[in-house]
Design a protein around this motif. Structure first.
Motif, PDB file in Angstrom:
ATOM      1  N   ILE A  12      -6.305  16.254   0.248  1.00 15.34           N
ATOM      2  CA  ILE A  12      -7.086  15.304   1.046  1.00 15.34           C
ATOM      3  C   ILE A  12      -8.285  14.868   0.237  1.00 15.34           C
ATOM      4  O   ILE A  12      -9.044  15.702  -0.260  1.00 15.34           O
ATOM      5  CB  ILE A  12      -7.536  15.929   2.388  1.00 15.34           C
ATOM      6  CG1 ILE A  12      -6.325  16.362   3.209  1.00 15.34           C
ATOM      7  CG2 ILE A  12      -8.393  14.943   3.173  1.00 15.34           C
ATOM      8  CD1 ILE A  12      -6.678  17.090   4.493  1.00 15.34           C
ATOM      9  N   LYS A  13      -8.451  13.558   0.097  1.00 14.78           N
ATOM     10  CA  LYS A  13      -9.549  12.995  -0.678  1.00 14.78           C
ATOM     11  C   LYS A  13     -10.252  11.925   0.137  1.00 14.78           C
ATOM     12  O   LYS A  13      -9.703  11.408   1.115  1.00 14.78           O
ATOM     13  CB  LYS A  13      -9.027  12.385  -1.985  1.00 14.78           C
ATOM     14  CG  LYS A  13      -8.541  13.402  -3.003  1.00 14.78           C
ATOM     15  CD  LYS A  13      -9.726  14.100  -3.652  1.00 14.78           C
ATOM     16  CE  LYS A  13      -9.303  14.948  -4.817  1.00 14.78           C
ATOM     17  NZ  LYS A  13     -10.470  15.592  -5.470  1.00 14.78           N
ATOM     18  N   THR A  14     -11.450  11.563  -0.299  1.00 17.14           N
ATOM     19  CA  THR A  14     -12.241  10.532   0.351  1.00 17.14           C
ATOM     20  C   THR A  14     -12.142   9.241  -0.450  1.00 17.14           C
ATOM     21  O   THR A  14     -11.994   9.280  -1.687  1.00 17.14           O
ATOM     22  CB  THR A  14     -13.703  10.980   0.452  1.00 17.14           C
ATOM     23  OG1 THR A  14     -13.758  12.230   1.160  1.00 17.14           O
ATOM     24  CG2 THR A  14     -14.539   9.950   1.192  1.00 17.14           C
ATOM     25  N   ARG A  15     -12.238   8.111   0.221  1.00 16.94           N
ATOM     26  CA  ARG A  15     -12.232   6.812  -0.460  1.00 16.94           C
ATOM     27  C   ARG A  15     -13.222   6.796  -1.623  1.00 16.94           C
ATOM     28  O   ARG A  15     -14.349   7.270  -1.497  1.00 16.94           O
ATOM     29  CB  ARG A  15     -12.616   5.705   0.522  1.00 16.94           C
ATOM     30  CG  ARG A  15     -11.472   5.110   1.276  1.00 16.94           C
ATOM     31  CD  ARG A  15     -11.942   4.006   2.192  1.00 16.94           C
ATOM     32  NE  ARG A  15     -12.948   4.478   3.144  1.00 16.94           N
ATOM     33  CZ  ARG A  15     -13.581   3.702   3.993  1.00 16.94           C
ATOM     34  NH1 ARG A  15     -13.323   2.414   4.010  1.00 16.94           N
ATOM     35  NH2 ARG A  15     -14.452   4.201   4.827  1.00 16.94           N
ATOM     36  N   GLY A  16     -12.805   6.230  -2.726  1.00 12.48           N
ATOM     37  CA  GLY A  16     -13.663   6.124  -3.887  1.00 12.48           C
ATOM     38  C   GLY A  16     -13.548   7.286  -4.862  1.00 12.48           C
ATOM     39  O   GLY A  16     -13.952   7.164  -6.021  1.00 12.48           O
ATOM     40  N   GLN A  17     -12.986   8.400  -4.397  1.00 18.75           N
ATOM     41  CA  GLN A  17     -12.844   9.547  -5.292  1.00 18.75           C
ATOM     42  C   GLN A  17     -11.680   9.348  -6.262  1.00 18.75           C
ATOM     43  O   GLN A  17     -10.921   8.367  -6.183  1.00 18.75           O
ATOM     44  CB  GLN A  17     -12.621  10.824  -4.466  1.00 18.75           C
ATOM     45  CG  GLN A  17     -13.869  11.340  -3.781  1.00 18.75           C
ATOM     46  CD  GLN A  17     -13.630  12.692  -3.126  1.00 18.75           C
ATOM     47  OE1 GLN A  17     -12.594  12.945  -2.508  1.00 18.75           O
ATOM     48  NE2 GLN A  17     -14.626  13.587  -3.251  1.00 18.75           N
TER      49      GLN A  17
END
Lengths: 115, 113
Positions: A12-17
């Motif tokens: 799971i990652k966040t936008r922009g990462q």
């Protein structure tokens, strides 16, 4: 004999990462391809590596990059993640034949979720 | 690569034969017909491939029409484990071909006990 292995299983990652996915091909295989599979769709070809070089690329932006190591394992890197990058990422390996014909072995995939 | 057309879904009863059709009317002489399947929560799995003659292996049979514009994947005795999405894919033989597979929507096979 281990087949194609991928890590991690889920991410799971966040936008922009940025994210890096890893693939180890089946023993004896020297060619690795990466695919993206959105929910309910067939896999879409991203690119293929042979002899540590990208040999063919699908219709994916430069945010998607890869690498193949001397032991034939491979990495897929995705920069500046977008929500639309959420998908199952599949790695496939084969022995390079020059004809493109014959079976490819797929790993179980890495499920990437971008929030 | 030439385009293939498959039904979206099919149903079968357990232990009965299943015939999965694929149309590829624009196939060229050097296009090989490949079939892959994808079981739930797994990566695709190679099933079989052929060029002109019918092919058999431990998993299935591939029947290719004489004009090569269509083919049929045959599972001789369906089991619950055969429930999957089946993809028919054409691969052109040639030195410039680097193994890219173009997947369509495939046929979702349901097997009823």
């Amino acid at each position: 004999d281990a087949g194609v292995t991928q890590s991690p299983t889920h991410l799971i990652k966040t936008r922009g990462q940025q994210v890096t996915l890893r693939c180890s091909p089946k023993s004896g295989h020297d060619t690795v391809s990466w695919y993206q599979q959105a929910l309910g769709q067939g896999p879409q070809f991203i690119f293929q590596y042979y002899e540590e070089e990208e040999r063919q690329r699908g219709n994916f932006p430069d945010r998607f990059s890869g690498h193949q190591f001397p032991n034939y394992s491979s990495e897929l890197n995705v920069n500046a993640l977008l929500l639309g990058d959420s998908a199952l990422y599949l790695c496939a390996s084969r022995i390079f034949t020059g004809t493109g014909v014959g079976e490819q072995y797929f790993g179980p995939g890495t499920r990437l979720t971008v929030t | 690569d030439a385009k293939t057309t498959q039904p979206n879904s099919m149903e079968s009863n357990e232990e009965e034969p299943v015939h999965l059709p694929c149309n590829h009317s624009t196939i060229s002489g050097t296009d090989y017909i490949h079939w892959y399947r994808q079981l739930p929560s797994q990566g695709p799995e190679y099933v079989i491939h052929g060029l002109t003659s019918n092919v058999n292996n431990r998993m299935a049979s591939l029947a290719i029409a004489e004009d090569r514009k269509s083919s049929t994947l045959i599972l001789h005795r369906a089991t619950l484990r055969d429930a999957a999405v089946y993809y028919c894919i054409l691969r052109r033989r040639g030195s410039s071909n680097t193994g890219k597979l173009i997947f369509g929507q495939g046929t979702t096979l349901q097997v009823k006990p």
